[in-house]
Design a protein around this motif. Sequence first.
Motif, PDB file in Angstrom:
ATOM      1  N   LEU A  16       0.829  -1.205   0.000  1.00 31.87           N
ATOM      2  CA  LEU A  16       0.000   0.000   0.000  1.00 31.87           C
ATOM      3  C   LEU A  16       0.868   1.262   0.000  1.00 31.87           C
ATOM      4  O   LEU A  16       0.622   2.200  -0.763  1.00 31.87           O
ATOM      5  N   ALA A  17       1.896   1.287   0.823  1.00 31.28           N
ATOM      6  CA  ALA A  17       2.795   2.432   0.872  1.00 31.28           C
ATOM      7  C   ALA A  17       3.541   2.593  -0.446  1.00 31.28           C
ATOM      8  O   ALA A  17       3.699   3.702  -0.962  1.00 31.28           O
ATOM      9  N   LEU A  18       4.005   1.497  -1.029  1.00 30.13           N
ATOM     10  CA  LEU A  18       4.730   1.555  -2.295  1.00 30.13           C
ATOM     11  C   LEU A  18       3.832   2.065  -3.419  1.00 30.13           C
ATOM     12  O   LEU A  18       4.235   2.922  -4.207  1.00 30.13           O
ATOM     13  N   THR A  19       2.598   1.605  -3.468  1.00 34.13           N
ATOM     14  CA  THR A  19       1.643   2.066  -4.482  1.00 34.13           C
ATOM     15  C   THR A  19       1.360   3.557  -4.316  1.00 34.13           C
ATOM     16  O   THR A  19       1.320   4.307  -5.289  1.00 34.13           O
ATOM     17  N   SER A  20       1.196   4.006  -3.079  1.00 31.60           N
ATOM     18  CA  SER A  20       0.932   5.428  -2.831  1.00 31.60           C
ATOM     19  C   SER A  20       2.090   6.290  -3.289  1.00 31.60           C
ATOM     20  O   SER A  20       1.895   7.336  -3.913  1.00 31.60           O
ATOM     21  N   ILE A  21       3.316   5.872  -2.994  1.00 27.90           N
ATOM     22  CA  ILE A  21       4.488   6.632  -3.406  1.00 27.90           C
ATOM     23  C   ILE A  21       4.579   6.697  -4.924  1.00 27.90           C
ATOM     24  O   ILE A  21       4.874   7.748  -5.502  1.00 27.90           O
ATOM     25  N   LEU A  22       4.299   5.572  -5.604  1.00 24.47           N
ATOM     26  CA  LEU A  22       4.341   5.559  -7.069  1.00 24.47           C
ATOM     27  C   LEU A  22       3.284   6.481  -7.668  1.00 24.47           C
ATOM     28  O   LEU A  22       3.554   7.227  -8.604  1.00 24.47           O
ATOM     29  N   VAL A  23       2.070   6.449  -7.151  1.00 26.52           N
ATOM     30  CA  VAL A  23       0.996   7.301  -7.666  1.00 26.52           C
ATOM     31  C   VAL A  23       1.335   8.773  -7.455  1.00 26.52           C
ATOM     32  O   VAL A  23       1.175   9.605  -8.360  1.00 26.52           O
ATOM     33  N   LEU A  24       1.826   9.119  -6.280  1.00 24.71           N
ATOM     34  CA  LEU A  24       2.196  10.513  -6.018  1.00 24.71           C
ATOM     35  C   LEU A  24       3.347  10.962  -6.910  1.00 24.71           C
ATOM     36  O   LEU A  24       3.344  12.084  -7.421  1.00 24.71           O
ATOM     37  N   GLY A  25       4.330  10.105  -7.122  1.00 25.65           N
ATOM     38  CA  GLY A  25       5.464  10.455  -7.977  1.00 25.65           C
ATOM     39  C   GLY A  25       5.049  10.672  -9.417  1.00 25.65           C
ATOM     40  O   GLY A  25       5.466  11.639 -10.067  1.00 25.65           O
ATOM     41  N   ILE A  26       4.201   9.789  -9.930  1.00 31.28           N
ATOM     42  CA  ILE A  26       3.732   9.934 -11.314  1.00 31.28           C
ATOM     43  C   ILE A  26       2.873  11.182 -11.449  1.00 31.28           C
ATOM     44  O   ILE A  26       2.988  11.927 -12.420  1.00 31.28           O
ATOM     45  N   SER A  27       2.016  11.444 -10.457  1.00 31.09           N
ATOM     46  CA  SER A  27       1.181  12.657 -10.497  1.00 31.09           C
ATOM     47  C   SER A  27       2.052  13.904 -10.511  1.00 31.09           C
ATOM     48  O   SER A  27       1.790  14.848 -11.262  1.00 31.09           O
ATOM     49  N   ARG A  28       3.098  13.898  -9.711  1.00 24.92           N
ATOM     50  CA  ARG A  28       4.003  15.047  -9.670  1.00 24.92           C
ATOM     51  C   ARG A  28       4.679  15.259 -11.015  1.00 24.92           C
ATOM     52  O   ARG A  28       4.796  16.381 -11.502  1.00 24.92           O
ATOM     53  N   LEU A  29       5.133  14.174 -11.649  1.00 27.50           N
ATOM     54  CA  LEU A  29       5.777  14.285 -12.958  1.00 27.50           C
ATOM     55  C   LEU A  29       4.811  14.843 -14.003  1.00 27.50           C
ATOM     56  O   LEU A  29       5.168  15.708 -14.801  1.00 27.50           O
ATOM     57  N   VAL A  30       3.586  14.343 -14.001  1.00 30.86           N
ATOM     58  CA  VAL A  30       2.596  14.798 -14.974  1.00 30.86           C
ATOM     59  C   VAL A  30       2.280  16.271 -14.761  1.00 30.86           C
ATOM     60  O   VAL A  30       2.257  17.061 -15.707  1.00 30.86           O
ATOM     61  N   LEU A  31       2.046  16.675 -13.513  1.00 28.28           N
ATOM     62  CA  LEU A  31       1.703  18.077 -13.238  1.00 28.28           C
ATOM     63  C   LEU A  31       2.871  19.009 -13.531  1.00 28.28           C
ATOM     64  O   LEU A  31       2.676  20.105 -14.049  1.00 28.28           O
ATOM     65  N   ASP A  32       4.093  18.601 -13.206  1.00 32.03           N
ATOM     66  CA  ASP A  32       5.258  19.422 -13.544  1.00 32.03           C
ATOM     67  C   ASP A  32       5.418  19.566 -15.048  1.00 32.03           C
ATOM     68  O   ASP A  32       5.799  20.615 -15.548  1.00 32.03           O
ATOM     69  N   ASN A  33       5.107  18.502 -15.787  1.00 33.32           N
ATOM     70  CA  ASN A  33       5.201  18.561 -17.241  1.00 33.32           C
ATOM     71  C   ASN A  33       4.155  19.513 -17.816  1.00 33.32           C
ATOM     72  O   ASN A  33       4.413  20.235 -18.772  1.00 33.32           O
ATOM     73  N   LEU A  34       2.970  19.551 -17.216  1.00 31.28           N
ATOM     74  CA  LEU A  34       1.934  20.464 -17.698  1.00 31.28           C
ATOM     75  C   LEU A  34       2.320  21.921 -17.452  1.00 31.28           C
ATOM     76  O   LEU A  34       1.951  22.799 -18.218  1.00 31.28           O
ATOM     77  N   LYS A  35       3.059  22.208 -16.385  1.00 27.59           N
ATOM     78  CA  LYS A  35       3.494  23.577 -16.098  1.00 27.59           C
ATOM     79  C   LYS A  35       4.619  24.028 -17.024  1.00 27.59           C
ATOM     80  O   LYS A  35       4.808  25.206 -17.241  1.00 27.59           O
ATOM     81  N   SER A  36       5.344  23.090 -17.566  1.00 21.36           N
ATOM     82  CA  SER A  36       6.518  23.411 -18.373  1.00 21.36           C
ATOM     83  C   SER A  36       6.124  24.048 -19.707  1.00 21.36           C
ATOM     84  O   SER A  36       5.089  23.739 -20.283  1.00 21.36           O
ATOM     85  N   ASN A  37       6.964  24.938 -20.219  1.00 22.34           N
ATOM     86  CA  ASN A  37       6.730  25.551 -21.521  1.00 22.34           C
ATOM     87  C   ASN A  37       6.917  24.567 -22.661  1.00 22.34           C
ATOM     88  O   ASN A  37       6.543  24.840 -23.784  1.00 22.34           O
ATOM     89  N   HIS A  38       7.530  23.434 -22.384  1.00 18.82           N
ATOM     90  CA  HIS A  38       7.802  22.442 -23.417  1.00 18.82           C
ATOM     91  C   HIS A  38       6.770  21.315 -23.429  1.00 18.82           C
ATOM     92  O   HIS A  38       6.913  20.372 -24.185  1.00 18.82           O
ATOM     93  N   SER A  39       5.741  21.405 -22.601  1.00 13.85           N
ATOM     94  CA  SER A  39       4.765  20.330 -22.531  1.00 13.85           C
ATOM     95  C   SER A  39       3.887  20.312 -23.777  1.00 13.85           C
ATOM     96  O   SER A  39       3.728  21.302 -24.497  1.00 13.85           O
TER      97      SER A  39
END
Length: 124
Positions: A16-39
């Motif tokens: 459960l902890a490993l799945t939560s960390i993976l979901v949060l990490g992927i969400s962070r990557l996706v949201l950071d990519n959306l903020k980027s000028n190169h997205s």
Amino acid sequence: MIQPTLDRRVQYLFPLALTSILVLGISRLVLDNLKSNHSYIFRLYNGRQEHNKRAVFVLPKDRFKESCNVFEGQWVWDNVSHPLYREESCPYLVKQTTCLRNGRPDSFYQNWRWKPEKCNLPRY
């Protein structure tokens, strides 16, 4: 019924902890990519705006003089040329941006206009 030991409880929490960390990490990557000028999203919408840009020409009579400061002035009562439109006749105004639809009993606030001290604002 046998009580699970501490080791068993930790074994249940680990996935459960490993799945939560993976979901949060992927969400962070996706949201950071959306903020980027190169997205992809930024390029998609920014590209559309560049195609729709047109040059705006302002006639000499409508240009502000250098001495004009539109931030210094006062509100003046104008019941001849204002209001420019009625709230109820404009289909683009949503309820959140209109005073009359939200229960304001009078419409006198629509007759005020901003008058800068050293210049005139053109009508839009």
